[in-house]
Design an enzyme around this catalytic site. Structure first.
Site, PDB file in Angstrom:
ATOM      1  N   ASP A  37      -1.809  13.268   1.569  1.00 10.23           N
ATOM      2  CA  ASP A  37      -3.215  13.138   1.972  1.00 10.23           C
ATOM      3  C   ASP A  37      -4.075  13.482   0.760  1.00 10.23           C
ATOM      4  O   ASP A  37      -4.296  14.647   0.446  1.00 10.23           O
ATOM      5  CB  ASP A  37      -3.516  14.081   3.139  1.00 10.23           C
ATOM      6  CG  ASP A  37      -4.984  14.024   3.573  1.00 10.23           C
ATOM      7  OD1 ASP A  37      -5.744  13.194   3.024  1.00 10.23           O
ATOM      8  OD2 ASP A  37      -5.371  14.822   4.450  1.00 10.23           O
ATOM      9  N   TYR A 126     -20.145   1.331  -0.648  1.00  8.63           N
ATOM     10  CA  TYR A 126     -18.857   1.190  -1.340  1.00  8.63           C
ATOM     11  C   TYR A 126     -19.028   1.335  -2.847  1.00  8.63           C
ATOM     12  O   TYR A 126     -18.344   2.139  -3.498  1.00  8.63           O
ATOM     13  CB  TYR A 126     -18.236  -0.167  -0.992  1.00  8.63           C
ATOM     14  CG  TYR A 126     -17.041  -0.531  -1.843  1.00  8.63           C
ATOM     15  CD1 TYR A 126     -15.843   0.178  -1.746  1.00  8.63           C
ATOM     16  CD2 TYR A 126     -17.103  -1.597  -2.742  1.00  8.63           C
ATOM     17  CE1 TYR A 126     -14.748  -0.160  -2.532  1.00  8.63           C
ATOM     18  CE2 TYR A 126     -16.007  -1.939  -3.520  1.00  8.63           C
ATOM     19  CZ  TYR A 126     -14.838  -1.216  -3.416  1.00  8.63           C
ATOM     20  OH  TYR A 126     -13.760  -1.546  -4.201  1.00  8.63           O
TER      21      TYR A 126
END
Length: 285
Positions: A37, A126
């Site tokens: 992660d 983004y």
């Protein structure tokens, strides 16, 4: 070297995994979210130290451009915070990092190819999170190479090439924007470049990479259909205004590749040649 690859199941990560067999002198740690992660700083530090990682290639990113406009928290975690965690962890080990970024750091209002020294001016969540990611890795790791790329496609995952083949076979007519200009990039070519730069030695800084040449999404679609032998679908050119999206796309995002070519002595394939190569593999599958 022990090399950590993040986002190993994405388009670029999958292409790197195919090429790794050509570099038996290195040990590759291929990870995706199930193995590591990257939004957890403690987990990143532990992985890098426990596996004695010498270098990181960050292929992981939040790339759902339109969804990012309303999913800012996860987009920021993946595109801004995670790269900084990796950069800080590898810096402590005296290592290096290759970080993949995007043409979306520019707003596309220029009409000559973007060079690395052009001032970024993102026009979307983004693009903004990717630019912040660039700034973060540069801040926390001295030996970092940032490679901006554009219009990525591959034999792996979902992408524009596969979508246009499918729609071309399903529909009699298809509208595609003709006023957004850039260069398609075959992820296999980018994977090869990344591994080549690692082998020749990382030279820190920002670089641009795509295939050679220029086209619109309309031209790209016409080439895809021609190579696939799709003749029954009429492709109609659309203005961007006729195809509204949540995120603003750069109207012109051609990347100048002179720096990476001269620094590493690279010859970059023309976009149509690489497209044909990718589509031959898809057809054989």
């Amino acid at each position: 070297m022990n090399i950590l690859i993040t986002g190993c199941n994405g388009q670029l990560g999958s292409e790197i995994r195919l090429l790794e067999k050509n570099y038996p002198q290195h040990t590759f740690f291929n990870t995706d979210k199930d193995e590591l992660d990257i939004t957890n700083q403690l987990a990143v530090n532990d992985f890098v130290n426990r596996n004695k990682i010498d270098g990181v290639v960050n292929c992981a990113a939040y790339t759902a451009v339109d969804k990012a406009e309303t999913d800012q928290k996860l987009c920021t975690a993946l595109n801004t915070e995670a790269p900084a965690y990796m950069a800080a962890a590898i810096e402590k080990r005296g290592g290096w990092m290759v970080h993949v970024s995007t043409d979306y750091v520019f707003n596309g209002k220029k009409f000559t190819p973007y060079v690395e020294t052009d001032t970024p001016c993102p026009d979307s969540v983004y693009g903004s999170t990717k630019l912040a990611g660039e700034l973060g890795v540069s801040k926390f790791c001295k030996n970092v190479m940032i490679i901006r790329t554009a219009w990525l496609y591959s034999t792996f995952g979902n992408n524009f090439v596969k979508t246009m083949i499918r729609l071309g076979r399903e529909k009699e007519e298809l509208g595609v924007v003709f006023d957004q200009i850039g260069t398609p990039t075959y992820a296999c070519d980018l994977a090869w470049v990344i591994l080549t730069t690692i082998e020749k030695g990382i030279k820190p800084g920002v670089y641009h990479f795509s295939n050679e040449g220029v086209c619109s999404w309309y031209d790209f679609t016409k080439a895809i259909h021609r190579i696939a032998g799709i003749t029954q679908c009429r492709v109609k050119p659309l203005h961007t205004a006729e195809y509204p999206t949540a995120a603003t796309r750069p109207a012109y995002s051609v990347l100048d590749k002179t720096k990476i070519k001269e620094t590493y002595g690279l010859e970059i394939p023309y976009w149509e040649d690489s497209l044909a190569e990718c589509m031959k593999i898809l057809a054989d599958k």
